[in-house]
Design a protein around this motif. Sequence first.
Motif, PDB file in Angstrom:
ATOM      1  N   MET A   1      -5.693  -7.571  -2.783  1.00  0.00           N
ATOM      2  CA  MET A   1      -4.420  -6.919  -3.087  1.00  0.00           C
ATOM      3  C   MET A   1      -4.626  -5.436  -3.356  1.00  0.00           C
ATOM      4  SD  MET A   1      -1.690  -7.599  -6.182  1.00  0.00           S
ATOM      5  CE  MET A   1      -1.077  -9.123  -5.458  1.00  0.00           C
ATOM      6  N   ALA A   2      -5.657  -5.098  -4.117  1.00  0.00           N
ATOM      7  CA  ALA A   2      -5.946  -3.694  -4.417  1.00  0.00           C
ATOM      8  C   ALA A   2      -6.218  -2.913  -3.135  1.00  0.00           C
ATOM      9  CB  ALA A   2      -7.133  -3.597  -5.370  1.00  0.00           C
ATOM     10  N   GLU A   3      -6.981  -3.492  -2.242  1.00  0.00           N
ATOM     11  CA  GLU A   3      -7.279  -2.829  -0.971  1.00  0.00           C
ATOM     12  C   GLU A   3      -6.015  -2.681  -0.116  1.00  0.00           C
ATOM     13  OE1 GLU A   3     -10.435  -4.947   0.923  1.00  0.00           O
ATOM     14  OE2 GLU A   3     -12.003  -3.950  -0.261  1.00  0.00           O
ATOM     15  N   GLU A   4      -5.162  -3.702  -0.163  1.00  0.00           N
ATOM     16  CA  GLU A   4      -3.910  -3.649   0.601  1.00  0.00           C
ATOM     17  C   GLU A   4      -3.019  -2.511   0.111  1.00  0.00           C
ATOM     18  OE1 GLU A   4       0.219  -6.195   1.129  1.00  0.00           O
ATOM     19  OE2 GLU A   4      -1.512  -7.141   0.188  1.00  0.00           O
ATOM     20  N   LYS A   5      -2.897  -2.350  -1.215  1.00  0.00           N
ATOM     21  CA  LYS A   5      -2.056  -1.291  -1.769  1.00  0.00           C
ATOM     22  C   LYS A   5      -2.649   0.083  -1.466  1.00  0.00           C
ATOM     23  CE  LYS A   5       0.619  -4.426  -3.359  1.00  0.00           C
ATOM     24  NZ  LYS A   5       1.812  -4.791  -2.553  1.00  0.00           N
ATOM     25  N   MET A   6      -3.972   0.208  -1.516  1.00  0.00           N
ATOM     26  CA  MET A   6      -4.604   1.477  -1.178  1.00  0.00           C
ATOM     27  C   MET A   6      -4.361   1.830   0.295  1.00  0.00           C
ATOM     28  SD  MET A   6      -8.218   1.648  -3.283  1.00  0.00           S
ATOM     29  CE  MET A   6      -8.804   0.035  -2.805  1.00  0.00           C
ATOM     30  N   LYS A   7      -4.410   0.822   1.136  1.00  0.00           N
ATOM     31  CA  LYS A   7      -4.167   1.050   2.563  1.00  0.00           C
ATOM     32  C   LYS A   7      -2.731   1.498   2.790  1.00  0.00           C
ATOM     33  CE  LYS A   7      -4.580  -1.175   7.089  1.00  0.00           C
ATOM     34  NZ  LYS A   7      -4.955  -2.424   7.820  1.00  0.00           N
ATOM     35  N   GLN A   8      -1.778   0.856   2.093  1.00  0.00           N
ATOM     36  CA  GLN A   8      -0.372   1.215   2.225  1.00  0.00           C
ATOM     37  C   GLN A   8      -0.121   2.667   1.827  1.00  0.00           C
ATOM     38  OE1 GLN A   8       1.611  -1.711  -0.206  1.00  0.00           O
ATOM     39  NE2 GLN A   8       1.897  -3.129   1.489  1.00  0.00           N
ATOM     40  N   LEU A   9      -0.880   3.145   0.837  1.00  0.00           N
ATOM     41  CA  LEU A   9      -0.670   4.495   0.336  1.00  0.00           C
ATOM     42  C   LEU A   9      -1.632   5.514   0.951  1.00  0.00           C
ATOM     43  CD1 LEU A   9       0.128   3.948  -3.442  1.00  0.00           C
ATOM     44  CD2 LEU A   9       1.611   3.859  -1.457  1.00  0.00           C
ATOM     45  N   GLY A  10      -2.404   5.075   1.936  1.00  0.00           N
ATOM     46  CA  GLY A  10      -3.276   5.994   2.665  1.00  0.00           C
ATOM     47  C   GLY A  10      -4.471   6.500   1.883  1.00  0.00           C
ATOM     48  N   ILE A  11      -4.983   5.696   0.959  1.00  0.00           N
ATOM     49  CA  ILE A  11      -6.120   6.142   0.142  1.00  0.00           C
ATOM     50  C   ILE A  11      -7.300   5.158   0.197  1.00  0.00           C
ATOM     51  CG2 ILE A  11      -4.786   7.548  -1.476  1.00  0.00           C
ATOM     52  CD1 ILE A  11      -4.830   5.128  -3.394  1.00  0.00           C
ATOM     53  N   LEU A  12      -7.290   4.250   1.157  1.00  0.00           N
ATOM     54  CA  LEU A  12      -8.376   3.278   1.254  1.00  0.00           C
ATOM     55  C   LEU A  12      -9.713   3.974   1.485  1.00  0.00           C
ATOM     56  CD1 LEU A  12      -9.155   0.308   1.175  1.00  0.00           C
ATOM     57  CD2 LEU A  12      -8.684   0.181   3.639  1.00  0.00           C
ATOM     58  N   ASN A  13      -9.676   5.099   2.179  1.00  0.00           N
ATOM     59  CA  ASN A  13     -10.906   5.853   2.435  1.00  0.00           C
ATOM     60  C   ASN A  13     -11.485   6.478   1.165  1.00  0.00           C
ATOM     61  OD1 ASN A  13      -8.562   7.597   2.490  1.00  0.00           O
ATOM     62  ND2 ASN A  13      -9.916   9.238   3.151  1.00  0.00           N
ATOM     63  N   LEU A  14     -10.690   6.497   0.094  1.00  0.00           N
ATOM     64  CA  LEU A  14     -11.150   7.067  -1.175  1.00  0.00           C
ATOM     65  C   LEU A  14     -11.674   5.993  -2.123  1.00  0.00           C
ATOM     66  CD1 LEU A  14      -8.151   9.489  -1.863  1.00  0.00           C
ATOM     67  CD2 LEU A  14     -10.310  10.029  -0.725  1.00  0.00           C
TER      68      LEU A  14
ATOM     69  N   GLY B   1      -2.449  15.245  -6.074  1.00  0.00           N
ATOM     70  CA  GLY B   1      -1.664  14.352  -5.235  1.00  0.00           C
ATOM     71  C   GLY B   1      -2.368  13.035  -4.972  1.00  0.00           C
ATOM     72  N   GLN B   2      -3.674  13.102  -4.764  1.00  0.00           N
ATOM     73  CA  GLN B   2      -4.455  11.876  -4.548  1.00  0.00           C
ATOM     74  C   GLN B   2      -4.473  11.013  -5.797  1.00  0.00           C
ATOM     75  OE1 GLN B   2      -8.114  13.808  -3.347  1.00  0.00           O
ATOM     76  NE2 GLN B   2      -7.791  13.296  -1.178  1.00  0.00           N
ATOM     77  N   GLN B   3      -4.590  11.645  -6.953  1.00  0.00           N
ATOM     78  CA  GLN B   3      -4.578  10.897  -8.208  1.00  0.00           C
ATOM     79  C   GLN B   3      -3.259  10.157  -8.403  1.00  0.00           C
ATOM     80  OE1 GLN B   3      -5.638  13.577 -11.403  1.00  0.00           O
ATOM     81  NE2 GLN B   3      -7.824  13.264 -11.076  1.00  0.00           N
ATOM     82  N   ARG B   4      -2.153  10.799  -8.056  1.00  0.00           N
ATOM     83  CA  ARG B   4      -0.852  10.131  -8.204  1.00  0.00           C
ATOM     84  C   ARG B   4      -0.744   8.925  -7.278  1.00  0.00           C
ATOM     85  NH1 ARG B   4       2.321  14.025 -10.893  1.00  0.00           N
ATOM     86  NH2 ARG B   4       0.735  15.219 -12.023  1.00  0.00           N
ATOM     87  N   ARG B   5      -1.299   9.062  -6.080  1.00  0.00           N
ATOM     88  CA  ARG B   5      -1.278   7.922  -5.146  1.00  0.00           C
ATOM     89  C   ARG B   5      -2.106   6.759  -5.695  1.00  0.00           C
ATOM     90  NH1 ARG B   5      -0.176   8.888   0.899  1.00  0.00           N
ATOM     91  NH2 ARG B   5       0.938  10.865   0.934  1.00  0.00           N
ATOM     92  N   VAL B   6      -3.221   7.086  -6.327  1.00  0.00           N
ATOM     93  CA  VAL B   6      -4.059   6.045  -6.926  1.00  0.00           C
ATOM     94  C   VAL B   6      -3.291   5.324  -8.030  1.00  0.00           C
ATOM     95  CG1 VAL B   6      -6.126   5.616  -8.321  1.00  0.00           C
ATOM     96  CG2 VAL B   6      -6.234   7.182  -6.371  1.00  0.00           C
ATOM     97  N   LEU B   7      -2.618   6.071  -8.898  1.00  0.00           N
ATOM     98  CA  LEU B   7      -1.869   5.463  -9.997  1.00  0.00           C
ATOM     99  C   LEU B   7      -0.659   4.687  -9.475  1.00  0.00           C
ATOM    100  CD1 LEU B   7      -1.961   8.343 -12.644  1.00  0.00           C
ATOM    101  CD2 LEU B   7      -3.403   6.294 -12.514  1.00  0.00           C
TER     102      LEU B   7
END
Length: 237
Positions: A113-126, A137-143
């Motif tokens: 689920m965590a990986e899915e949400k990161m992928k949805q928000l374009g931060i899986l590479n992080l 901006g990246q921090q807000r996407r993580v939160l």
Amino acid sequence: MSLLICKNVSFSYDGKVVGKNITFNIENGDYICIVGENGVGKSTLIKGILQLKTPINGNISIGDNLKLREIGYLPQQNEIQKDFPASVFEIVLSGCLNKLKWKPFYGKKEKLMAEEKMKQLGILNLKKQSYRELSGGQQRRVLLARALCATEKLLVLDEPVAGLDPLVTKELYELIAKINKDMGLTVIMVSHDIQNILSYANKVLHLHNNNSFFGTVSEYSNTVLAQNFAEGEANYV
């Protein structure tokens, strides 16, 4: 069906009554923006919705079988949070904490689920990067990804774009709107950015002393309250 009902609610903060006699209701799929000048009780109301603060009168009720632990919450970010020493994956995964119940460790389901949400928000590479090394901006996407792990119904955001540059702000607004539309999540957002949020929200709650407004964006746009607030924010900027 009403997801949340707030009726004649008032709060006290440092001995002062704020957000007096607030009344509104939120339906499934709504995107509601809460606006108003500093000190009128916007963040206090959010704490009341999350049952972190008790009203001095009135009541807030939650419907549609929504549980408090199922509300995704993105609070205002402070300097300590910006320098938090953890990986992106660890922070996003922590959003699944309330779903563990009796389990002592995160399982495959929570990690996927965590990986899915990161992928949805374009931060899986992080995923493996340190949170404190990211841009604002990246921090807000993580939160935001963390908050999404906690909920399937209601997302509560307290000034999620504060301090971000205009381009990143626009990207984050569009992302939140997409979450509301495509995932069907109800969104409650506190914001000062009246010009932008009216393009995305469908309802507005404007807290203003004893004369608060709640209604559709089109209804709000025609009020003197909206015009005065927009002018004040423009002068402030």
